[in-house]
Motif scaffolding. Structure first.
Motif, PDB file in Angstrom:
ATOM      1  N   LEU A  57       0.701  -1.186   0.184  1.00  0.00           N
ATOM      2  CA  LEU A  57       0.066  -0.006   0.059  1.00  0.00           C
ATOM      3  C   LEU A  57       0.806   1.301   0.056  1.00  0.00           C
ATOM      4  CD1 LEU A  57      -2.819  -1.154   2.509  1.00  0.00           C
ATOM      5  CD2 LEU A  57      -2.688  -1.242   0.073  1.00  0.00           C
ATOM      6  N   GLY A  58       1.851   1.070   0.737  1.00  0.00           N
ATOM      7  CA  GLY A  58       2.977   2.253   0.621  1.00  0.00           C
ATOM      8  C   GLY A  58       3.517   2.451  -0.439  1.00  0.00           C
ATOM      9  N   GLY A  59       3.997   1.429  -1.297  1.00  0.00           N
ATOM     10  CA  GLY A  59       4.351   1.386  -2.464  1.00  0.00           C
ATOM     11  C   GLY A  59       3.665   2.079  -3.581  1.00  0.00           C
ATOM     12  N   MET A  60       1.964   2.075  -3.384  1.00  0.00           N
ATOM     13  CA  MET A  60       1.329   2.543  -4.260  1.00  0.00           C
ATOM     14  C   MET A  60       0.766   3.961  -4.035  1.00  0.00           C
ATOM     15  SD  MET A  60       0.550   0.217  -6.471  1.00  0.00           S
ATOM     16  CE  MET A  60      -1.378   0.782  -7.045  1.00  0.00           C
ATOM     17  N   GLY A  61       1.307   4.579  -2.801  1.00  0.00           N
ATOM     18  CA  GLY A  61       1.060   5.968  -2.567  1.00  0.00           C
ATOM     19  C   GLY A  61      -0.084   6.154  -1.905  1.00  0.00           C
ATOM     20  N   LEU A  62      -0.662   5.283  -1.122  1.00  0.00           N
ATOM     21  CA  LEU A  62      -1.979   5.475  -0.686  1.00  0.00           C
ATOM     22  C   LEU A  62      -2.003   5.854   0.954  1.00  0.00           C
ATOM     23  CD1 LEU A  62      -3.843   1.889  -1.788  1.00  0.00           C
ATOM     24  CD2 LEU A  62      -3.923   4.276  -2.580  1.00  0.00           C
ATOM     25  N   PHE A  63      -0.699   5.628   1.509  1.00  0.00           N
ATOM     26  CA  PHE A  63      -0.662   6.379   2.805  1.00  0.00           C
ATOM     27  C   PHE A  63      -0.457   7.888   2.876  1.00  0.00           C
ATOM     28  CE2 PHE A  63       1.503   2.029   4.155  1.00  0.00           C
ATOM     29  CZ  PHE A  63       0.109   1.567   4.398  1.00  0.00           C
ATOM     30  N   GLY A  64      -1.193   8.547   3.672  1.00  0.00           N
ATOM     31  CA  GLY A  64      -1.146   9.909   3.647  1.00  0.00           C
ATOM     32  C   GLY A  64      -1.548  10.570   2.197  1.00  0.00           C
ATOM     33  N   MET A  65      -2.301   9.830   1.295  1.00  0.00           N
ATOM     34  CA  MET A  65      -2.433  10.385   0.003  1.00  0.00           C
ATOM     35  C   MET A  65      -2.950  11.612  -0.141  1.00  0.00           C
ATOM     36  SD  MET A  65      -5.103   7.753  -1.483  1.00  0.00           S
ATOM     37  CE  MET A  65      -5.484   8.586  -2.869  1.00  0.00           C
ATOM     38  N   HIS A  66      -3.676  11.966   0.888  1.00  0.00           N
ATOM     39  CA  HIS A  66      -4.535  13.498   0.713  1.00  0.00           C
ATOM     40  C   HIS A  66      -3.561  14.525   1.162  1.00  0.00           C
ATOM     41  CE1 HIS A  66      -5.105  11.747   4.732  1.00  0.00           C
ATOM     42  NE2 HIS A  66      -5.535  12.985   5.073  1.00  0.00           N
ATOM     43  N   ASN A  68      -0.234  17.001   1.412  1.00  0.00           N
ATOM     44  CA  ASN A  68       0.769  17.575   0.666  1.00  0.00           C
ATOM     45  C   ASN A  68       2.162  17.567   1.069  1.00  0.00           C
ATOM     46  OD1 ASN A  68      -0.990  18.525  -1.581  1.00  0.00           O
ATOM     47  ND2 ASN A  68      -1.995  19.769   0.181  1.00  0.00           N
ATOM     48  N   GLY A  69       3.139  17.440   0.306  1.00  0.00           N
ATOM     49  CA  GLY A  69       4.675  17.577   0.584  1.00  0.00           C
ATOM     50  C   GLY A  69       5.193  16.187   1.421  1.00  0.00           C
ATOM     51  N   TYR A  70       6.416  16.136   1.671  1.00  0.00           N
ATOM     52  CA  TYR A  70       7.105  15.249   2.449  1.00  0.00           C
ATOM     53  C   TYR A  70       6.681  13.847   1.862  1.00  0.00           C
ATOM     54  CZ  TYR A  70       6.636  19.085   5.519  1.00  0.00           C
ATOM     55  OH  TYR A  70       6.755  20.343   6.027  1.00  0.00           O
ATOM     56  N   GLY A  71       6.654  13.851   0.569  1.00  0.00           N
ATOM     57  CA  GLY A  71       6.534  12.393   0.122  1.00  0.00           C
ATOM     58  C   GLY A  71       5.078  12.021  -0.152  1.00  0.00           C
ATOM     59  N   CYS A  72       4.348  12.770   0.076  1.00  0.00           N
ATOM     60  CA  CYS A  72       2.816  12.566   0.108  1.00  0.00           C
ATOM     61  C   CYS A  72       2.051  12.645  -1.370  1.00  0.00           C
ATOM     62  CB  CYS A  72       1.875  13.049   1.072  1.00  0.00           C
ATOM     63  SG  CYS A  72       2.483  12.548   3.013  1.00  0.00           S
ATOM     64  N   ALA A  73       1.158  12.216  -1.421  1.00  0.00           N
ATOM     65  CA  ALA A  73       0.671  12.274  -3.135  1.00  0.00           C
ATOM     66  C   ALA A  73      -0.031  13.341  -3.273  1.00  0.00           C
ATOM     67  CB  ALA A  73      -0.266  11.070  -3.433  1.00  0.00           C
ATOM     68  N   GLY A  74      -0.662  14.023  -2.192  1.00  0.00           N
ATOM     69  CA  GLY A  74      -1.135  15.408  -2.480  1.00  0.00           C
ATOM     70  C   GLY A  74      -2.509  15.312  -3.235  1.00  0.00           C
ATOM     71  N   MET A  75      -3.348  14.158  -3.104  1.00  0.00           N
ATOM     72  CA  MET A  75      -4.585  14.008  -3.966  1.00  0.00           C
ATOM     73  C   MET A  75      -5.576  14.558  -3.352  1.00  0.00           C
ATOM     74  SD  MET A  75      -4.146  10.055  -5.308  1.00  0.00           S
ATOM     75  CE  MET A  75      -2.648   9.936  -6.692  1.00  0.00           C
ATOM     76  N   ALA A 126       4.740   7.840   4.586  1.00  0.00           N
ATOM     77  CA  ALA A 126       4.231   7.711   3.202  1.00  0.00           C
ATOM     78  C   ALA A 126       4.602   6.321   2.601  1.00  0.00           C
ATOM     79  CB  ALA A 126       4.577   8.978   2.561  1.00  0.00           C
ATOM     80  N   ARG A 127       5.890   5.888   2.693  1.00  0.00           N
ATOM     81  CA  ARG A 127       6.466   4.964   1.643  1.00  0.00           C
ATOM     82  C   ARG A 127       6.034   3.666   2.579  1.00  0.00           C
ATOM     83  NH1 ARG A 127      11.092   8.230   1.627  1.00  0.00           N
ATOM     84  NH2 ARG A 127      11.989   7.152   3.580  1.00  0.00           N
ATOM     85  N   GLY A 128       5.570   3.630   3.877  1.00  0.00           N
ATOM     86  CA  GLY A 128       5.073   2.160   4.487  1.00  0.00           C
ATOM     87  C   GLY A 128       6.318   1.760   5.129  1.00  0.00           C
TER      88      GLY A 128
END
Length: 389
Positions: A57-66, A68-75, A126-128
């Motif tokens: 899940l971390g590899g898919m960017g799902l942790f903290g995906m909402h 912004n910044g710090y490796g998070c997807a910012g969705m 964010a990376r898990g």
């Protein structure tokens, strides 16, 4: 026999979503169905959640995906909600893992932590690589967090924490715990690394719900932390409650994922199961059940989407989120129970997802604020009168 229409075919709900939102939904759906669904009933039966799931899940960017910044997807909030829906369509334990990691632990650090704390913890979370948990609930204080007993006292420049937290998702696998404690200045949040002396966890076993999820007790026994372990931006209940609102928002969507899985299982079963020489889907009572289930599922999806649009515009309120959780979890549980009846005896086995979802939803019904508490939150919003005491 006429081919059944798809879930979106009746109202074309996909027309309400953007291309990016559909792409996120379809990606998480594909991940769930291909990588997680084939194994999740075994995890539930064995009462385990393999650590590699977090890596996936971390590899898919799902942790903290909402975030912004710090490796998070910012969705967007809607994209995050759709991800929660698809994860909980597989199992509530998977959505809980993502929700506690991103909406509770990471959000607490992102919203209330120092720049140093954000840089230290958020990228690996964010990376898990690091799992977080959120220690608010106590054995004697769930709905009344203002009176929690865990306390922190100053000892020179250090903080010393004592107390117990209960029903903490991810606790047994967490590399860092966000712990809320009483201080002389009010309730404060602290970052407690797993290796801190005096900090330990004990997993809660013999669960019949959320079995594909790690649930633990956190024990703090003269747990000594440096001064920079405190979340400086949060004082009072505003800190933890703001994080809980984020998690509850994900539940509004996630519950509809569990409901959808139950509805689809019941519909497909009703079309294939024959009694008295015809599929049971052809009987009026079965069609009424399916129609009622689909009606509530559609309404719940629309409610979740409206809250997501409001959230993306910065206009959603805690009371609106309570309304969403109150309705969608209640209706998802009703759908699961109705689906179980359609499946008959087969509905109690792990060959079908319905009983697993029904058991999980019993937990979702009371965590992140019980059904009763959210009812009173909505009641206060409607009348202006608080009825909690």
């Amino acid at each position: 026999m006429e081919t059944p229409r798809s879930l979106t075919g009746v109202l074309d709900l996909d027309l309400l979503l953007t291309k990016d939102e559909l792409a996120v939904r379809d990606t998480v759906r594909k991940l769930g169905r291909e990588k997680l669904l084939p194994e999740v009933s075994t995890w539930f039966e064995q009462g385990v959640l393999p650590r590699e799931v977090a890596d996936l899940l971390g590899g898919m960017g799902l942790f903290g995906m909402h975030l912004n910044g710090y490796g998070c997807a910012g969705m967007s909030a809607v994209e995050y909600g759709l991800a929660c829906l698809e994860l909980e369509a597989i199992d509530s334990g998977l959505r809980s893992l993502v929700s506690v990691q991103g909406s509770l632990a990471m959000t607490a650090i992102h919203k209330w932590g120092s720049e140093e704390q954000k840089q230290q913890w958020l990228p690996p979370m964010a990376r898990g690589e690091v799992i977080g948990c959120f220690g608010l609930t106590e054995p004697d204080h769930g709905s009344d967090p203002a009176n929690l007993r865990t306390h922190a006292r100053r000892d020179g420049t250090d903080w010393v924490l004592n107390g117990t937290k209960m029903w903490i998702t991810n606790g047994g696998i967490a590399g860092v715990a966000v712990v809320w404690a009483q201080t002389e200045d009010g309730i404060r949040g602290f970052l407690v690394p797993r290796e801190t002396p005096g900090f330990s966890t004990q997993d809660i076993t013999r669960k019949v719900s959320l079995r594909a999820s790690v649930t633990s007790e956190l024990i703090l026994d003269d747990c000594r932390l440096p001064a920079d372990a405190v979340l400086e931006g949060a004082t009072g209940l505003r800190g933890p409650l703001s994080c809980l609102d984020e998690a509850r928002y994900g539940i509004v969507w996630g519950a509809m994922g569990a409901a959808r899985a139950c509805f689809e299982s019941a519909r497909d079963y009703a079309l294939s199961r024959e009694q008295f020489g015809r599929p049971i889907a052809g009987f009026q009572l079965t069609q009424k059940k399916l129609a009622d289930m689909y009606l509530e599922l559609t309404k719940g999806n629309l409610l979740a989407l409206q809250l997501g649009r409001l959230k993306d515009e910065g206009r959603v309120s805690a009371q609106q989120v309570s309304l969403g959780k109150l309705n969608n979890v209640r209706e998802a549980l009703a759908i699961a129970r109705e689906a179980r009846g359609i499946l008959g005896a087969n509905g109690i086995t792990l060959e079908y997802p319905v009983m697993r979802h029904a058991n999980n939803l019993e937990s979702v019904y009371t965590y992140e604020g019980t059904n009763e508490i959210h009812t009173l939150v909505v009641g206060q919003a409607l009348t202006g009168l608080a009825a909690f005491n």
